[in-house]
Motif scaffolding. Sequence first.
Motif, PDB file in Angstrom:
ATOM      1  N   LEU A   1       9.974  27.810  71.122  1.00 17.64           N
ATOM      2  CA  LEU A   1      10.193  26.777  72.135  1.00 17.64           C
ATOM      3  C   LEU A   1      11.672  26.674  72.491  1.00 17.64           C
ATOM      4  CD1 LEU A   1       7.775  23.903  71.031  1.00 17.64           C
ATOM      5  CD2 LEU A   1       7.311  25.912  72.432  1.00 17.64           C
ATOM      6  N   ARG A   2      12.538  26.858  71.511  1.00 16.68           N
ATOM      7  CA  ARG A   2      13.981  26.787  71.806  1.00 16.68           C
ATOM      8  C   ARG A   2      14.427  27.958  72.684  1.00 16.68           C
ATOM      9  NH1 ARG A   2      16.494  22.618  69.751  1.00 16.68           N
ATOM     10  NH2 ARG A   2      15.707  21.587  67.863  1.00 16.68           N
ATOM     11  N   GLU A   3      13.841  29.121  72.508  1.00 13.38           N
ATOM     12  CA  GLU A   3      14.166  30.227  73.405  1.00 13.38           C
ATOM     13  C   GLU A   3      13.743  29.890  74.833  1.00 13.38           C
ATOM     14  OE1 GLU A   3      15.929  32.869  72.958  1.00 13.38           O
ATOM     15  OE2 GLU A   3      16.169  32.724  70.787  1.00 13.38           O
ATOM     16  N   LEU A   4      12.559  29.318  74.979  1.00 10.48           N
ATOM     17  CA  LEU A   4      12.102  28.923  76.308  1.00 10.48           C
ATOM     18  C   LEU A   4      13.019  27.860  76.903  1.00 10.48           C
ATOM     19  CD1 LEU A   4       8.268  28.811  75.597  1.00 10.48           C
ATOM     20  CD2 LEU A   4       9.484  30.526  76.960  1.00 10.48           C
TER      21      LEU A   4
ATOM     22  N   LEU B   1      23.008  36.513  74.211  1.00  7.45           N
ATOM     23  CA  LEU B   1      22.336  36.568  72.915  1.00  7.45           C
ATOM     24  C   LEU B   1      21.120  35.657  72.893  1.00  7.45           C
ATOM     25  CD1 LEU B   1      25.410  36.337  70.500  1.00  7.45           C
ATOM     26  CD2 LEU B   1      24.196  38.398  71.199  1.00  7.45           C
ATOM     27  N   ALA B   2      20.123  36.062  72.114  1.00  5.43           N
ATOM     28  CA  ALA B   2      18.973  35.181  71.882  1.00  5.43           C
ATOM     29  C   ALA B   2      19.458  33.880  71.259  1.00  5.43           C
ATOM     30  CB  ALA B   2      17.966  35.867  70.964  1.00  5.43           C
ATOM     31  N   ALA B   3      18.875  32.781  71.689  1.00 12.15           N
ATOM     32  CA  ALA B   3      19.346  31.472  71.249  1.00 12.15           C
ATOM     33  C   ALA B   3      19.120  31.234  69.768  1.00 12.15           C
ATOM     34  CB  ALA B   3      18.649  30.383  72.070  1.00 12.15           C
ATOM     35  N   THR B   4      18.052  31.808  69.210  1.00 13.27           N
ATOM     36  CA  THR B   4      17.661  31.460  67.844  1.00 13.27           C
ATOM     37  C   THR B   4      17.771  32.614  66.851  1.00 13.27           C
ATOM     38  OG1 THR B   4      15.331  32.018  68.243  1.00 13.27           O
ATOM     39  CG2 THR B   4      16.030  29.754  68.738  1.00 13.27           C
ATOM     40  N   ALA B   5      18.190  33.791  67.303  1.00  9.90           N
ATOM     41  CA  ALA B   5      18.204  34.945  66.402  1.00  9.90           C
ATOM     42  C   ALA B   5      19.202  34.746  65.272  1.00  9.90           C
ATOM     43  CB  ALA B   5      18.548  36.212  67.175  1.00  9.90           C
TER      44      ALA B   5
END
Length: 338
Positions: free
Chosen positions: A137-140, A212-216
């Motif tokens: 959900l955080r990526e979205l 960058l991916a937000a949560t990686a």
Amino acid sequence: MAIGLDEAIAAGDGRVAVRTPRSYASVLAMLALVLMALLASGCAIQTPALLAQTPAGLPGRVELADTPFFPDDSHFCGPAALATALSAAGLPTRPEDLVGRVFLPGREGSLQIEMLAGARRSGAVATLIPGTLEALLRELAAGNPVVVLQNLGLSWAPSWHYAVAVGYDLDAGTMLLRSGPMQRQALALRTFEHTWQRGGHWAFVTLPPGTLAATASEAEATSALVAFERSAPPAASATAYRAGLQRWPHSYTLEMGLGNASHAAGDLPGAEAAFGRAADTHDQAAAHNNRARVLLELDRPAAARQAAQRGLAVAGPLRATLLDTLQAIDARGPAPAH
């Protein structure tokens, strides 16, 4: 000789060949089976807690409505999902462009490792994200569509499927997907999570270099950037590594990657600076050696010798490599007087 970045960092893999159900009706039938299995199993999922208390900073509703849609009602859910994610990242792609890259005719599907590799060969940084509903959900919420692997069947009769998550509504308890022939599938969040759980909570985002991916995690982001370097133009790799270093400025692997990519792009001052930071911060023989080699290319033999001697002091198994570098410096001779 210069020492390359360790190629053994995992790029992520998987051995599931995935194909989509053949019709809209079959999708609905399979989801009905999943729902019945869910009600019977009572297996622990994250949805109830998340709906009871929304994590801090997470909007209640997100929909990435501009995400492209490529309808598919065949075996090509992998190419369709990947084309969706790539096009959303600013890399316009058609599913037919990807069939030869990610689809395995003998298995009528696409392996997870081929999906990641196909994204990278198309110019995107493909990064696995944590297998939690909150991370998805955080990526979205960050504006990143997420490619997800679902099992629309049962554990004893799997039906593997790639879809792209493009939004959610916590009040309605739904996940929004580009899925097969459905442009906007509003799937109950609990049912979605169950199908995703049966797919191993596997998900990734595709982003242009420099984002960058937000949560990686640092480990997954580093793995993604190293894998991206293997097929990307050097300048794009350097851009990607710089973004990684902005988030993790003390990463030895990212600094060495930036040095290697900058050198390959012909940016010798940038390569020397990156190797220098890696050498000064981590005091590793490989960083000292690579810095010495670049300094020699810059016609600075005295500084190159100093860097090589620092490396020799901590050389360990790289002693022969550092001695070769010193020999190359001696063969060059002193820098011409100006």
